[in-house]
Design an enzyme around this catalytic site. Sequence first.
Site, PDB file in Angstrom:
ATOM      1  N   ASP A  26       0.829  -1.207   0.000  1.00 56.84           N
ATOM      2  CA  ASP A  26       0.000   0.000   0.000  1.00 56.84           C
ATOM      3  C   ASP A  26       0.868   1.264   0.000  1.00 56.84           C
ATOM      4  O   ASP A  26       1.977   1.256   0.537  1.00 56.84           O
ATOM      5  CB  ASP A  26      -0.888  -0.018   1.256  1.00 56.84           C
ATOM      6  CG  ASP A  26      -2.051   0.954   1.145  1.00 56.84           C
ATOM      7  OD1 ASP A  26      -2.277   1.510   0.050  1.00 56.84           O
ATOM      8  OD2 ASP A  26      -2.721   1.173   2.162  1.00 56.84           O
ATOM      9  N   ASN A  74     -10.469  -3.046  -6.584  1.00 57.22           N
ATOM     10  CA  ASN A  74      -9.689  -2.046  -7.338  1.00 57.22           C
ATOM     11  C   ASN A  74     -10.314  -1.701  -8.690  1.00 57.22           C
ATOM     12  O   ASN A  74      -9.966  -0.684  -9.301  1.00 57.22           O
ATOM     13  CB  ASN A  74      -8.234  -2.507  -7.551  1.00 57.22           C
ATOM     14  CG  ASN A  74      -7.392  -2.442  -6.290  1.00 57.22           C
ATOM     15  OD1 ASN A  74      -6.427  -3.186  -6.135  1.00 57.22           O
ATOM     16  ND2 ASN A  74      -7.737  -1.552  -5.363  1.00 57.22           N
TER      17      ASN A  74
HETATM   18  C1  FPP Z   1      -2.109   0.205  -3.310  1.00 61.94           C
HETATM   19  O1  FPP Z   1      -1.582   1.503  -3.245  1.00 61.94           O
HETATM   20  C2  FPP Z   1      -1.467  -0.506  -4.400  1.00 61.94           C
HETATM   21  C3  FPP Z   1      -2.127  -1.062  -5.441  1.00 61.94           C
HETATM   22  C4  FPP Z   1      -3.587  -1.062  -5.579  1.00 61.94           C
HETATM   23  C5  FPP Z   1      -1.391  -1.711  -6.540  1.00 61.94           C
HETATM   24  C6  FPP Z   1      -0.219  -2.472  -6.091  1.00 61.94           C
HETATM   25  C7  FPP Z   1       0.573  -2.879  -7.236  1.00 61.94           C
HETATM   26  C8  FPP Z   1       1.923  -2.855  -7.270  1.00 61.94           C
HETATM   27  C9  FPP Z   1       2.764  -2.447  -6.122  1.00 61.94           C
HETATM   28  C10 FPP Z   1       2.666  -3.314  -8.441  1.00 61.94           C
HETATM   29  C11 FPP Z   1       2.346  -4.736  -8.713  1.00 61.94           C
HETATM   30  C12 FPP Z   1       3.250  -5.347  -9.642  1.00 61.94           C
HETATM   31  C13 FPP Z   1       2.930  -6.340 -10.492  1.00 61.94           C
HETATM   32  C14 FPP Z   1       3.998  -7.005 -11.201  1.00 61.94           C
HETATM   33  C15 FPP Z   1       1.558  -6.752 -10.758  1.00 61.94           C
HETATM   34  P1  FPP Z   1      -2.562   2.726  -3.424  1.00 61.94           P
HETATM   35  O2  FPP Z   1      -2.646   3.035  -4.874  1.00 61.94           O
HETATM   36  O3  FPP Z   1      -3.882   2.430  -2.796  1.00 61.94           O
HETATM   37  O4  FPP Z   1      -1.796   3.857  -2.651  1.00 61.94           O
HETATM   38  P2  FPP Z   1      -2.451   5.051  -1.832  1.00 61.94           P
HETATM   39  O5  FPP Z   1      -3.199   4.421  -0.679  1.00 61.94           O
HETATM   40  O6  FPP Z   1      -1.267   5.832  -1.382  1.00 61.94           O
HETATM   41  O7  FPP Z   1      -3.342   5.800  -2.763  1.00 61.94           O
END
Ligand code: FPP
Length: 250
Positions: A26, A74
């Site tokens: 996250d 998501n």
């Molecule tokens: C949450 O952070 C993260 C995600 C929804 C996506 C996670 C994906 C990756 C780290 C890359 C994955 C890699 C592969 C190879 C599939 P957020 O966007 O909710 O962050 P925030 O809470 O700060 O907005």
Amino acid sequence: MVDTFDDSDYQLSMDNIPKHIAIIMDGNGRWAKKRGLQRIAGHKEGMNNVKTIAITASDFGVKVLTLYAFSTENWGRPTSEVNFLMRLPIDFFSVFMPDLMKNNIKVIATGLIEKIPKNTRQIIQRAMDDTKDNTGMILNFAFNYGGRADILEATKALAQKVKDNEFSVDAIDEKIFEDNLLTNVLGELADPDLLIRTSGETRISNFMLWQLAYTEMVFNDNLWPDYSSEDLEHDIIKYQNRDRRFGKLN
Ligand code: FPP
């Protein structure tokens, strides 16, 4: 109790490495925002960090590393962000496949994979095929995964099997239930020993609801793109200083 454990006096013990670590990665969006960048720049940096942390976990002797890469919730994000997240496995495997091979890492995916775009599905399938004979750490991408969906699908499958007279309702036990969850491919390693969530949030967010029943949880304040190999080491040390009782007295 708030986690006040100070690991500065402790060292990693190679004898008690968690077999299965699951991570809720996250904080990508906040990482980007702090730098005045678009959210997708955070996801890209987060993708690069997957390689670093996967190799470190593999070096520590972790058997399974499960990464929550895309949740069933998501889909509710803006289309442009969803499309970017769907393309990440394509970028990831095209760049990092040699590193995965070099480290003997086997890729699998758990999630409602049939519901993701065909080109992403194909690239994940190819990564699974190319690494299927690797004997090292299993890198499990939870992609289009949701804990409730996992339990619901298992329930439907079991109901169908009862209807088809494969077994009676009374025969359903935890083992049979687990055999019908998406994590069944992991066998006895299906339940994580340690769950790490980055970015300071202290929620499970519909991740592995059944499998986390007795998992130790560590919440790390760093945003996922900043989460380092040293952070992983410290979080494992925290795990090693927990007293796991599984509902018993010792
Ligand atoms: C949450 O952070 C993260 C995600 C929804 C996506 C996670 C994906 C990756 C780290 C890359 C994955 C890699 C592969 C190879 C599939 P957020 O966007 O909710 O962050 P925030 O809470 O700060 O907005």
